[in-house]
Enzyme design. Structure first.
Site, mmCIF file in Angstrom:
data_model
loop_
_atom_site.group_PDB
_atom_site.id
_atom_site.type_symbol
_atom_site.label_atom_id
_atom_site.label_comp_id
_atom_site.label_asym_id
_atom_site.label_seq_id
_atom_site.Cartn_x
_atom_site.Cartn_y
_atom_site.Cartn_z
ATOM 1 C CD GLU A 1 111.343 55.894 43.891
ATOM 2 O OE1 GLU A 1 111.649 54.921 43.155
ATOM 3 O OE2 GLU A 1 111.269 57.063 43.475
ATOM 4 C CG ASP B 1 113.805 61.153 43.317
ATOM 5 O OD1 ASP B 1 112.607 61.411 43.115
ATOM 6 O OD2 ASP B 1 114.272 59.991 43.267
ATOM 7 C CD GLU C 1 105.014 58.200 40.997
ATOM 8 O OE1 GLU C 1 105.751 58.306 41.988
ATOM 9 O OE2 GLU C 1 105.253 58.727 39.885
ATOM 10 C CG ASP D 1 112.271 61.672 47.139
ATOM 11 O OD1 ASP D 1 112.062 60.643 47.803
ATOM 12 O OD2 ASP D 1 111.774 61.886 46.013
HETATM 13 O O1 KIV Z 1 110.134 62.945 43.512
HETATM 14 C C1 KIV Z 1 108.928 63.239 43.597
HETATM 15 O O2 KIV Z 1 108.493 64.342 43.285
HETATM 16 C C2 KIV Z 1 108.015 62.213 44.101
HETATM 17 C C3 KIV Z 1 106.565 62.521 44.104
HETATM 18 C C4 KIV Z 1 106.065 62.528 42.724
HETATM 19 C C5 KIV Z 1 105.798 61.606 44.956
HETATM 20 O O3 KIV Z 1 108.448 61.168 44.488
#
Ligand code: KIV
Length: 269
Positions: free
Chosen positions: A114, A44, A181, A83
């Site tokens: 998340e 995302d 992260e 994501d």
């Molecule tokens: O959205 C994204 O690119 C991520 C990565 C940084 C892990 O969640």
């Protein structure tokens, strides 16, 4: 070609360091795949890297479906992870299963979302529905407003303990890997040693089972964004700008198109 699958990623723990990168479009995804990266994430982060947003929060489900669809056309070897954007899984279990399932229908082989123990039950439901889940804890960008900015998480012992507990909850819920992260590398190391699924770090130091970065960051496309945890391998901003200027100059000076670029009438019928 040794196609990377969810079980393979799990088996990499302790045997092979996992490589992962984001991609948002067909041509870039094809390069990343052909370069042999193990996991491609349609993140995302498309909001900040492609759409010009300040955060990932406004990114919509239909946008993730679109980018997953076009990336999936390019990916042959890597494991493709889609994501889950903000509000695509927090609202209800059925929303989460439907939206995750839609990402799989577009070609993703797993989804990422998340959160720690608060999303463990939800993850269990997704996994029993046949949807592999990658967890994501620490500095989770969809919680930027709770954190008061993009701040490294888990810097005190009690906060570090909470993140470690989150990782254990995610493993128990059935994730096949966990993105760590923005946290001290000591915390990431502890998590890596506490769970049997691979950890994939971004801004989480050296002691993870793999590393992920955002493609536009390693290529140096945004001169205004150079965080400490990124290693930049190219200055694509300058490379592209120079190429575009050279093209504009050639057109303005009548140097393009030249003989080699033009078509002619046939000499004889
Ligand atoms: O959205 C994204 O690119 C991520 C990565 C940084 C892990 O969640």
């Amino acid at each position: 070609m040794d196609k990377i699958t969810v079980p393979k990623v799990k088996r990499f723990k302790g045997k092979k360091i996992i490589t992962a990168l984001t991609a948002y479009d067909f041509l870039t995804a094809r390069i990343v795949d052909e370069a042999g990266v193990d996991i491609i994430l349609v993140g995302d982060s498309v909001g900040t890297t492609v759409q010009g947003l300040n955060s990932t929060i406004p990114v919509k489900m239909e946008e993730m479906l679109y980018h997953t669809r076009i990336v999936s056309r390019a990916v042959k070897r890597a494991l493709l992870v889609g994501d889950m954007p903000f509000l695509s899984y927090q609202t209800s279990e059925s929303d989460a299963i439907r939206n995750a399932g839609l990402l799989l229908k577009e070609g993703a082989e797993a989804v990422k979302l998340e959160g720690g123990s608060s999303v463990a039950k939800l993850i269990e439901k997704l996994v029993v529905s046949g949807i592999p889940v990658m967890g994501h804890i620490g500095l989770t960008p969809q919680s930027v407003n709770l954190f008061g900015g993009y701040r490294i998480q888990g810097k005190t012992e009690s906060k570090a303990r909470r993140i470690i507990d989150d990782a254990i909850s995610l493993e128990q819920a059935g994730v096949f890997s966990i993105v760590l992260e923005g946290m001290p590398e000591e915390v990431a190391a502890k998590i890596t040693n506490s769970v049997n699924v691979p950890t994939i770090g971004i801004g989480a130091g050296r002691y993870c089972d793999g590393q992920i970065l955002v493609i536009t960051d390693i290529l140096g496309m945004d001169p205004t964004f150079k965080p400490r945890f990124v290693k930049q391998y190219l200055n694509l901003y300058d490379e592209i700008k120079n190429a575009v200027s050279a093209y504009a100059n050639d057109v303005e000076n009548g140097k393009f198109p030249s003989e080699e670029h033009v078509f002619h009438l046939k000499k004889k019928e």
